[in-house]
Design an enzyme around this catalytic site. Sequence first.
Site, mmCIF file in Angstrom:
data_model
loop_
_atom_site.group_PDB
_atom_site.id
_atom_site.type_symbol
_atom_site.label_atom_id
_atom_site.label_comp_id
_atom_site.label_asym_id
_atom_site.label_seq_id
_atom_site.Cartn_x
_atom_site.Cartn_y
_atom_site.Cartn_z
ATOM 1 N N HIS A 58 0.836 -1.204 0.000
ATOM 2 C CA HIS A 58 0.000 0.000 0.000
ATOM 3 C C HIS A 58 0.876 1.261 0.000
ATOM 4 C CE1 HIS A 58 -3.128 -2.591 2.279
ATOM 5 N NE2 HIS A 58 -3.626 -2.357 1.086
ATOM 6 N N CYS A 90 -2.971 0.270 10.077
ATOM 7 C CA CYS A 90 -4.026 -0.641 9.604
ATOM 8 C C CYS A 90 -4.933 -1.158 10.730
ATOM 9 C CB CYS A 90 -3.423 -1.803 8.840
ATOM 10 S SG CYS A 90 -2.324 -2.787 9.820
HETATM 11 C C1 CIR Z 1 -3.444 -7.951 3.354
HETATM 12 O O1 CIR Z 1 -2.610 -8.394 2.574
HETATM 13 O O2 CIR Z 1 -4.467 -7.411 2.950
HETATM 14 C C2 CIR Z 1 -3.207 -8.087 4.837
HETATM 15 N N1 CIR Z 1 -2.513 -9.290 5.090
HETATM 16 C C3 CIR Z 1 -2.437 -6.916 5.373
HETATM 17 C C4 CIR Z 1 -3.205 -5.632 5.285
HETATM 18 C C5 CIR Z 1 -2.511 -4.499 5.947
HETATM 19 N N2 CIR Z 1 -3.270 -3.323 5.763
HETATM 20 C C6 CIR Z 1 -2.783 -2.101 5.905
HETATM 21 O O3 CIR Z 1 -1.620 -1.911 6.185
HETATM 22 N N3 CIR Z 1 -3.600 -1.084 5.699
#
Ligand code: CIR
Length: 276
Positions: free
Chosen positions: A168, A269
């Site tokens: 991201h 997140c």
């Molecule tokens: C994913 O790949 O979607 C999750 N394992 C990690 C998401 C992390 N999200 C974020 O940093 N906003």
Amino acid sequence: MNNFKYTSVIVRDVSDSLGEAALRMDDGPVVDMEKVRLQHKEYVRTVRSLGLKIIKMDADHSLPDSVFVEDPAVVIGTTVLLPKLGHPSRRPETNAMQKVFEGIPGMKIHKMEDIDPMATLDGGDVLFTGQEIFVGQGSRTNERGVKVLSQVFSGFKVTSIEVNGHLHLKSVCTLAADDTIILATGDDESTGIVKRLQSAATGKYKYLEVKGKSSGANCVYIESNDGPTVIHQSFSVYPQIEQAYNSLKGRKIAVDTSELSKVDGCLTCLGIFLTI
Ligand code: CIR
């Protein structure tokens, strides 16, 4: 507008299936679920200690990545965008999120899928600086997702930044103060993302650079009743971030969520911060 004067935060309990089934960019070490739960608890305790009300969602064990609540909602003031998440396995996460926002009076909810069924976006790609919005366009957020975001948050300038090599935009660039963006420049891809953001920015910012291995630079900036605070990763786990954070004024609190980084989770997140 008091953009970062937060009163409450939405968090979600950890899914039992995270260790086995959460999405991850690299196969790597096994996730220690006990450690994940302890680290998540410590994050929630820290945010609560800043005087924020915790809105806690129950875990959903069928949705391994659902602790990462930042991705299924983008909120500025009373405007909420529930995106169609970039990865199909995460798309049902917006259902419970919608119920939470329907229970908060005054929120104006927009569903991406109703506006453009082909659009996708993850909240982790959205960097709101108070002055403008940057949105990462890459593996999770597509051009149509950027367009929907611009329509919903039409009061702000929205600029898309190509993201490659990282999950991201906020894996690389995060707000560390109301005028400061922390930038991780540990590899060619992140250096490219940072350059694109800096040349597209129209707001006035100070930039803080974390060189070397970039993981761990992501942080949460909060203006609570006690004043501005940055929650950052632990210096003992990520020594490369210490110099940058030491140069920041204001209160700083370390919270170690390194176990979640095995499945590409970072600090932003874990919460959706609300100003209402
Ligand atoms: C994913 O790949 O979607 C999750 N394992 C990690 C998401 C992390 N999200 C974020 O940093 N906003």
